[in-house]
Design a protein around this motif. Structure first.
Motif, PDB file in Angstrom:
ATOM      1  N   ASP A 452       0.823  -1.214   0.000  1.00  0.00           N
ATOM      2  CA  ASP A 452       0.000   0.000   0.000  1.00  0.00           C
ATOM      3  C   ASP A 452       0.855   1.261   0.000  1.00  0.00           C
ATOM      4  OD1 ASP A 452      -2.354  -1.362  -0.128  1.00  0.00           O
ATOM      5  OD2 ASP A 452      -2.849  -1.185   1.993  1.00  0.00           O
ATOM      6  N   ASP A 453       2.010   1.209   0.677  1.00  0.00           N
ATOM      7  CA  ASP A 453       2.888   2.378   0.688  1.00  0.00           C
ATOM      8  C   ASP A 453       3.591   2.572  -0.654  1.00  0.00           C
ATOM      9  OD1 ASP A 453       2.179   3.013   3.251  1.00  0.00           O
ATOM     10  OD2 ASP A 453       3.890   2.032   4.195  1.00  0.00           O
ATOM     11  N   ILE A 454       3.856   1.465  -1.371  1.00  0.00           N
ATOM     12  CA  ILE A 454       4.381   1.572  -2.740  1.00  0.00           C
ATOM     13  C   ILE A 454       3.372   2.305  -3.609  1.00  0.00           C
ATOM     14  CG2 ILE A 454       5.016   0.260  -4.802  1.00  0.00           C
ATOM     15  CD1 ILE A 454       6.091  -1.923  -2.926  1.00  0.00           C
ATOM     16  N   ALA A 455       2.104   1.918  -3.480  1.00  0.00           N
ATOM     17  CA  ALA A 455       1.048   2.577  -4.258  1.00  0.00           C
ATOM     18  C   ALA A 455       0.948   4.052  -3.895  1.00  0.00           C
ATOM     19  CB  ALA A 455      -0.281   1.872  -4.023  1.00  0.00           C
ATOM     20  N   ARG A 456       1.030   4.363  -2.603  1.00  0.00           N
ATOM     21  CA  ARG A 456       0.915   5.763  -2.173  1.00  0.00           C
ATOM     22  C   ARG A 456       2.040   6.613  -2.761  1.00  0.00           C
ATOM     23  NH1 ARG A 456      -2.058   7.232   2.219  1.00  0.00           N
ATOM     24  NH2 ARG A 456      -0.393   8.469   3.145  1.00  0.00           N
ATOM     25  N   LEU A 457       3.249   6.072  -2.803  1.00  0.00           N
ATOM     26  CA  LEU A 457       4.347   6.817  -3.412  1.00  0.00           C
ATOM     27  C   LEU A 457       4.072   7.040  -4.891  1.00  0.00           C
ATOM     28  CD1 LEU A 457       7.114   8.131  -3.373  1.00  0.00           C
ATOM     29  CD2 LEU A 457       8.143   5.851  -3.625  1.00  0.00           C
ATOM     30  N   GLY A 458       3.546   6.015  -5.585  1.00  0.00           N
ATOM     31  CA  GLY A 458       3.208   6.184  -6.993  1.00  0.00           C
ATOM     32  C   GLY A 458       2.167   7.269  -7.203  1.00  0.00           C
ATOM     33  N   PHE A 459       1.128   7.266  -6.384  1.00  0.00           N
ATOM     34  CA  PHE A 459       0.105   8.323  -6.482  1.00  0.00           C
ATOM     35  C   PHE A 459       0.720   9.698  -6.218  1.00  0.00           C
ATOM     36  CE2 PHE A 459      -3.016   4.826  -5.616  1.00  0.00           C
ATOM     37  CZ  PHE A 459      -3.813   5.028  -6.733  1.00  0.00           C
ATOM     38  N   ALA A 460       1.667   9.763  -5.266  1.00  0.00           N
ATOM     39  CA  ALA A 460       2.318  11.038  -4.967  1.00  0.00           C
ATOM     40  C   ALA A 460       3.168  11.523  -6.141  1.00  0.00           C
ATOM     41  CB  ALA A 460       3.181  10.891  -3.713  1.00  0.00           C
ATOM     42  N   VAL A 461       3.834  10.602  -6.832  1.00  0.00           N
ATOM     43  CA  VAL A 461       4.615  10.980  -8.015  1.00  0.00           C
ATOM     44  C   VAL A 461       3.690  11.559  -9.080  1.00  0.00           C
ATOM     45  CG1 VAL A 461       6.017  10.091  -9.909  1.00  0.00           C
ATOM     46  CG2 VAL A 461       6.456   9.325  -7.573  1.00  0.00           C
ATOM     47  N   ALA A 462       2.523  10.907  -9.281  1.00  0.00           N
ATOM     48  CA  ALA A 462       1.569  11.410 -10.278  1.00  0.00           C
ATOM     49  C   ALA A 462       1.117  12.827  -9.925  1.00  0.00           C
ATOM     50  CB  ALA A 462       0.371  10.473 -10.358  1.00  0.00           C
ATOM     51  N   HIS A 463       0.852  13.083  -8.638  1.00  0.00           N
ATOM     52  CA  HIS A 463       0.429  14.420  -8.218  1.00  0.00           C
ATOM     53  C   HIS A 463       1.549  15.435  -8.414  1.00  0.00           C
ATOM     54  CE1 HIS A 463      -1.742  17.498  -5.991  1.00  0.00           C
ATOM     55  NE2 HIS A 463      -0.668  17.672  -5.236  1.00  0.00           N
ATOM     56  N   ALA A 464       2.787  15.013  -8.156  1.00  0.00           N
ATOM     57  CA  ALA A 464       3.917  15.918  -8.359  1.00  0.00           C
ATOM     58  C   ALA A 464       4.105  16.240  -9.848  1.00  0.00           C
ATOM     59  CB  ALA A 464       5.191  15.299  -7.788  1.00  0.00           C
ATOM     60  N   LEU A 465       3.752  15.302 -10.716  1.00  0.00           N
ATOM     61  CA  LEU A 465       3.833  15.538 -12.153  1.00  0.00           C
ATOM     62  C   LEU A 465       2.720  16.454 -12.646  1.00  0.00           C
ATOM     63  CD1 LEU A 465       4.637  11.903 -13.362  1.00  0.00           C
ATOM     64  CD2 LEU A 465       6.109  13.892 -13.717  1.00  0.00           C
ATOM     65  N   ASP A 466       1.528  16.269 -12.071  1.00  0.00           N
ATOM     66  CA  ASP A 466       0.349  17.012 -12.511  1.00  0.00           C
ATOM     67  C   ASP A 466      -0.499  17.321 -11.292  1.00  0.00           C
ATOM     68  OD1 ASP A 466      -1.883  18.081 -13.675  1.00  0.00           O
ATOM     69  OD2 ASP A 466      -2.506  16.245 -14.702  1.00  0.00           O
ATOM     70  N   SER A 467      -0.621  18.567 -10.951  1.00  0.00           N
ATOM     71  CA  SER A 467      -1.326  18.963  -9.720  1.00  0.00           C
ATOM     72  C   SER A 467      -2.806  18.612  -9.744  1.00  0.00           C
ATOM     73  CB  SER A 467      -1.157  20.467  -9.479  1.00  0.00           C
ATOM     74  OG  SER A 467      -1.696  21.200 -10.582  1.00  0.00           O
ATOM     75  N   THR A 468      -3.352  18.305 -10.934  1.00  0.00           N
ATOM     76  CA  THR A 468      -4.762  17.908 -10.981  1.00  0.00           C
ATOM     77  C   THR A 468      -4.962  16.445 -10.615  1.00  0.00           C
ATOM     78  OG1 THR A 468      -4.708  17.280 -13.329  1.00  0.00           O
ATOM     79  CG2 THR A 468      -5.156  19.593 -12.804  1.00  0.00           C
ATOM     80  N   ALA A 469      -3.875  15.672 -10.533  1.00  0.00           N
ATOM     81  CA  ALA A 469      -3.974  14.294 -10.061  1.00  0.00           C
ATOM     82  C   ALA A 469      -4.253  14.300  -8.568  1.00  0.00           C
ATOM     83  CB  ALA A 469      -2.687  13.536 -10.360  1.00  0.00           C
ATOM     84  N   PRO A 470      -4.972  13.308  -8.051  1.00  0.00           N
ATOM     85  CA  PRO A 470      -5.309  13.288  -6.625  1.00  0.00           C
ATOM     86  C   PRO A 470      -4.069  13.353  -5.743  1.00  0.00           C
ATOM     87  CG  PRO A 470      -6.553  11.625  -7.806  1.00  0.00           C
ATOM     88  CD  PRO A 470      -5.547  12.159  -8.765  1.00  0.00           C
ATOM     89  N   ALA A 471      -4.145  14.151  -4.703  1.00  0.00           N
ATOM     90  CA  ALA A 471      -3.041  14.265  -3.749  1.00  0.00           C
ATOM     91  C   ALA A 471      -3.127  13.139  -2.723  1.00  0.00           C
ATOM     92  CB  ALA A 471      -3.084  15.617  -3.056  1.00  0.00           C
TER      93      ALA A 471
END
Length: 926
Positions: A452-471
């Motif tokens: 789950d923490d691997i997934a959370r880091l991936g989601f965080a990378v997506a948000h850092a790439l595009d601020s419209t991605a879920p934080a």
């Protein structure tokens, strides 16, 4: 482009090549040893000398090593110059001074690059009459044999093993004319790619140990183009058969996929084809005994049993071909067809397919991965789950050296100069996995985390790439900074790549990878890629074909369905045994089609013996979405007339006709493949993957056997002195004989074995390529099924996933149990091959050092694991990286101990010291 003049002829070539590469690509023959198209030039052997002139008026010229000489426009060279020929002949004579000249007993004989080059140079007399240098050979494990006295010191072995594949336990020792290539001590080679030494080595120093047990010369093997069935990478292989057994597997060149190299599981995992306990006749089973039968009786009994059922369920398999699964679906009806895959895994397979189509990024081939310059891996230990992808990732990291060299005017082919400039520099690789991996040493950063923490880091990378991605809420500062660093690196890259997969059984990780892909698409990274790793050879194909889960099939058998046909699938490796038993106990008819005696086979009322990949034709779809056909290597009934083995799809076709009391009409593979393409839209391009059965070259079928194949008229003399004609193959353009086209002059994609006049070794692939190391002249085999993406990647990327898991929290007294993929023994079939079994590590429980200290455990202590209501003991392995609250079991261990192989990110269990007794816990599937 540049124009070069070779022995009075003008040619146009790439100006970035060296002369050797350019001349070989033109079809000209220059002998060489140390150079390899995948590894570049080091100028170690001096065998490739040619004469180069200053201009057209120069009549003296100078000798140059063509592998180290760059192509220059208007260059004049001569291969046939007498001085160059004498020099090459002298070089090989010195290289052969200490060679034992043992071709008649050498396993490389007839397959040997050294033999080819000796003949090519004209060296045919041995003048050295003194004592030869000798070495002691080493035991290098079950895969590779060692005969050091044959070495000519070309350094190919260490360059591949250390530089290309990243191995550390094979090296060069000594100096001058006393160099030894081996290990410090005897022992099994540790690299997952050690088997490639048998093809990289131009002599017989490293040979195939598994082939030694039943040795056959290359010219006496029967080959067919095939596709590796041991994982989903889709590597191309050339299996060789003699007397009804597969004797060895060689790499089959595919410029888009595996190139020149295979992993060891793909090369040595074929042993299950030759097992003596394989079923060879239809069997009928009752309470007291098992009765072998003939084909007609077996079909009649199977049909009679199924006629007594109210409703029949078909259970397919991701290790069976598209054609076989499609034929089963036709037999039972689309509404009654199950993929044979556990529900959780099937949902993830279909989600991966959707992401490959809709996340806005293409799925790169293995060759295209090597061109990536920033890679993020979420959750996958690639060397264990998809080793050939890991090798491509390693080349992507190493390609930084070529960039640094190019900036300084050093061409990529100048391998040693590029290596010196690169030092430890590499393109950035970010690994986020639960445990340590062998790629950690080349990673810019390796992070350890629970699924789950691997997934959370991936989601965080997506948000850092595009601020419209879920934080992601609640991230600590270190993780937030890492996410920003990864995002900045991916954005700065020319061709970034995101890799995730099925190994941890986590949908959240896949969704996180999808979000990163969408964010890159929205940031207009049009060359970015998304690779999603599946577990089995045809997981992608079965997902595209459609069908319900295995759980659904069992529910139907527990309800109104009471008949089942099971195709090449051991259900006991997918779900707990108690559940399988309960469902099969209720069935009045259980028909199994398989090529191994599995627990599922033993439950059959009627069982029909199927062909393995070596005895069948069919189509697989790789994780790249590339549909590729594999071909029957041999007809099992020719050498063993008592067998009744048939392709699975042929059994199912005959069973369908028998069930409907219709005559069994001839079915052809092309017609069946066309039916798959017509009935399933995703497979519409399927007919483009391969030539039809009527394909001919100059009116000839394609030969499965080299033209020197011997013994055909006495192959069955021990059975009957009257030799029958070779089997007819109506399904493919190949002949079961040496009669047919085996040349390289006519472009063709389906090459059973690489041979050309004067080129008997694997280096003969040069003759089939558009340029050396490029693609096959007729195009690389296979057809991509995933549609090409539009230029507007952002519009095609779809919506972000907002279902972000909570941070992992260790439970008091419970541990999250994850499946750790294993290259050796991690798949159902290769576990049946003896050499692979020798490489399988003993199962252990991986715990964090903190958890081990809390439990009072030391490495090797016995641990009791209680999981899914079953308890078992294993020794402990302490991991410095594994998060507290997580334990890892090698893939296959959970299945062997509890009867549920499929990985699940929601599996929890208890871990105690073995002397504390056993406790049980129910699995949490929330």
């Amino acid at each position: 482009m540049a124009t070069i003049h070779v022995d009075g002829n003008d040619y146009e070539v790439e100006d970035s090549d060296n002369l050797l590469h350019a001349c070989l690509s033109l079809g000209l023959d220059i002998p060489y040893f140390c150079w390899h198209p995948a590894m570049g030039s080091v100028g170690a052997c001096r065998q490739c000398a040619v004469k180069q002139y200053k201009d057209a008026d120069d009549d003296r010229g100078m000798l140059v090593m063509s592998c180290m000489a760059p192509v220059k426009d208007d260059a004049y060279i001569s291969i046939d110059d007498e001085e160059a020929k004498v020099f090459r002949q002298t070089v090989i004579e010195f290289l052969m001074v200490n060679h034992p000249h043992d071709c008649p007993v050498c396993e490389e004989g007839g397959h040997c690059h050294l033999q080819d080059m000796t003949v090519m140079t004209g060296h045919d007399r041995r003048r050295y009459r003194f004592r030869k240098r000798t070495h002691r050979n080493q035991d290098l494990g079950p895969f590779v044999a060692h005969e050091m006295n044959r070495c000519i010191t070309c350094y190919r072995c260490t360059r591949f093993y250390q530089d290309y594949a990243g191995g550390e336990d094979l090296g060069a020792f000594g100096a001058h004319d006393n160099i030894y290539f081996g290990r410090v001590t005897d022992g099994t080679l540790e690299s997952e790619f050690s088997g490639n030494l048998t093809e990289v080595c131009p002599t017989g120093v490293f040979t195939d140990q598994t082939h030694s047990d039943q040795y056959t010369r290359k010219w006496d093997l029967q080959f067919a183009p095939s596709v590796c069935h041991q994982c989903a990478s889709g590597c191309n292989i050339s299996p060789g058969e003699r007397y009804g057994d597969i004797r060895r597997i060689e790499n089959r060149y595919n410029g888009d996929v595996n190139g020149y190299f295979l992993c060891d599981r793909g090369r040595f995992g074929y042993g299950y084809v030759n097992r003596k306990d394989r079923p060879t006749r239809p069997e009928s089973r009752n309470v007291s005994d098992t009765t072998p039968m003939e084909v007609d009786e077996g079909l009649d009994r199977a049909a009679d049993a199924l006629r007594g059922a109210k409703r029949i369920i078909g259970i397919g398999s991701p290790r069976a071909s598209l054609e076989s699964n499609h034929r089963l679906r036709q037999l039972v009806g689309a509404a009654n067809f199950s993929t044979g895959i556990e529900a959780g895994e099937l949902s993830r397979i279909r989600r991966m397919e959707a992401l490959n189509r809709d996340a806005g990024l293409t799925t790169p081939s293995l060759r295209e991965i090597e061109d990536c310059d920033a890679i993020l891996v979420l959750g996958e230990d690639l060397l264990q789950s998809a080793a050939r992808i890991a090798l491509s990732v390693r080349q992507a990291v190493r390609s930084k050296g070529a960039e640094l060299g190019e900036a300084r005017g050093i061409p990529e082919w100048n391998a040693e100069a590029v290596k010196t400039i690169a030092q430890d520099a590499g393109h950035p690789l970010f690994l986020v996995t639960p445990d340590v991996t062998k790629l950690d040493g080349i990673a810019a950063h390796a992070e350890r985390a629970a699924p789950d923490d691997i997934a959370r880091l991936g989601f965080a990378v997506a948000h850092a790439l595009d601020s419209t991605a879920p934080a992601v809420e609640g991230l600590d500062d270190a993780t937030s900074q890492l996410a920003e660093r990864i995002a900045d690196t991916l954005l700065a890259a020319r061709k970034p790549l995101v890799i995730a997969g099925e190994s941890l059984g986590s949908m959240a990780i896949l969704e996180a990878a999808g979000n990163v892909a969408r964010a890159l698409a929205r940031r207009q990274k049009t060359d970015a890629g998304l690779t999603l790793v599946r577990r089995e050879a045809n997981s992608v194909g079965l997902g595209l074909l459609g069908g319900e889960s295995l759980d659904w099939a069992l529910e139907q058998l527990e309800g109104d369905a009471d008949g089942v046909v099971i195709l090449e699938n051991d259900l006991y490796t997918r779900l707990p045994a108690a559940r399988i038993d309960a469902a099969l106990d209720r069935a009045v008819a259980v028909v199994v089609v398989d090529h191994q005696r599995t627990p599922t086979w033993e439950r059959a009322d009627v069982a029909l013996p199927a062909g393995t990949f070596a005895e069948s034709d069919g189509t697989l779809v790789s994780l790249e979405g590339r549909a590729q056909r594999f071909y029957q290597v041999f007809d099992p009934s020719y050498m063993r007339p008592d067998t009744r083995i048939r392709e699975s799809w042929r059994w199912l076709h005959a069973l369908h006709a028998t069930l409907e009391r219709q005559p069994v009409e001839t079915i052809l593979l092309d017609d069946l493949t066309q039916a798959v393409a017509e009935e399933t839209p995703a497979f519409a391009p399927l007919h483009q993957t391969t030539p039809e059965a009527m394909f001919r070259v100059h009116g000839l079928k394609l030969a499965r056997e080299p033209h020197r194949y011997s013994g055909r008229t006495a192959m069955r003399a021990d059975i009957n002195v009257n030799e029958p004609r070779a089997p007819l193959d109506l399904d493919t353009p190949f002949a079961f004989s040496m009669e047919g086209y085996a040349g390289y002059q006519e472009p063709r994609r389906e090459v059973a074995f690489a041979w050309a006049p004067g080129w008997n070794s694997p280096q003969a692939w040069n003759k089939f390529q558009d340029e050396v190391g490029g693609h096959l002249r007729a195009g690389d085999p296979g057809k991509r099924l995933f549609p090409a993406l539009s230029k507007d990647r952002a519009a095609a990327a779809g919506e972000y996933c907002s279902k972000i898991p909570a941070a992992f929290t260790a439970r008091d007294g419970e541990w999250q149990v994850i499946d750790l993929p294993q290259l050796f023994g991690g798949d159902e079939m290769s576990r049946r091959a003896e050499p692979i079994r020798e490489r399988m590590a003993a199962p252990q429980v991986a715990l964090s050092e903190a958890d081990a200290a809390r439990l009072g455990l030391a490495a090797g202590d016995a641990v009791t694991v209680s999981l899914d209501g079953v308890s078992f003991d294993l020794p402990a392995r302490l991991s410095a990286g594994l998060p507290a609250g997580v334990v890892g079991l090698p893939s296959g261990t959970i299945q062997e101990r509890t009867g549920a192989l499929t990985p699940s990110a929601t599996r929890w269990g208890l871990v105690t010291r073995a002397d504390h007794g056993q406790v049980s816990v129910e699995e949490d599937r929330t």
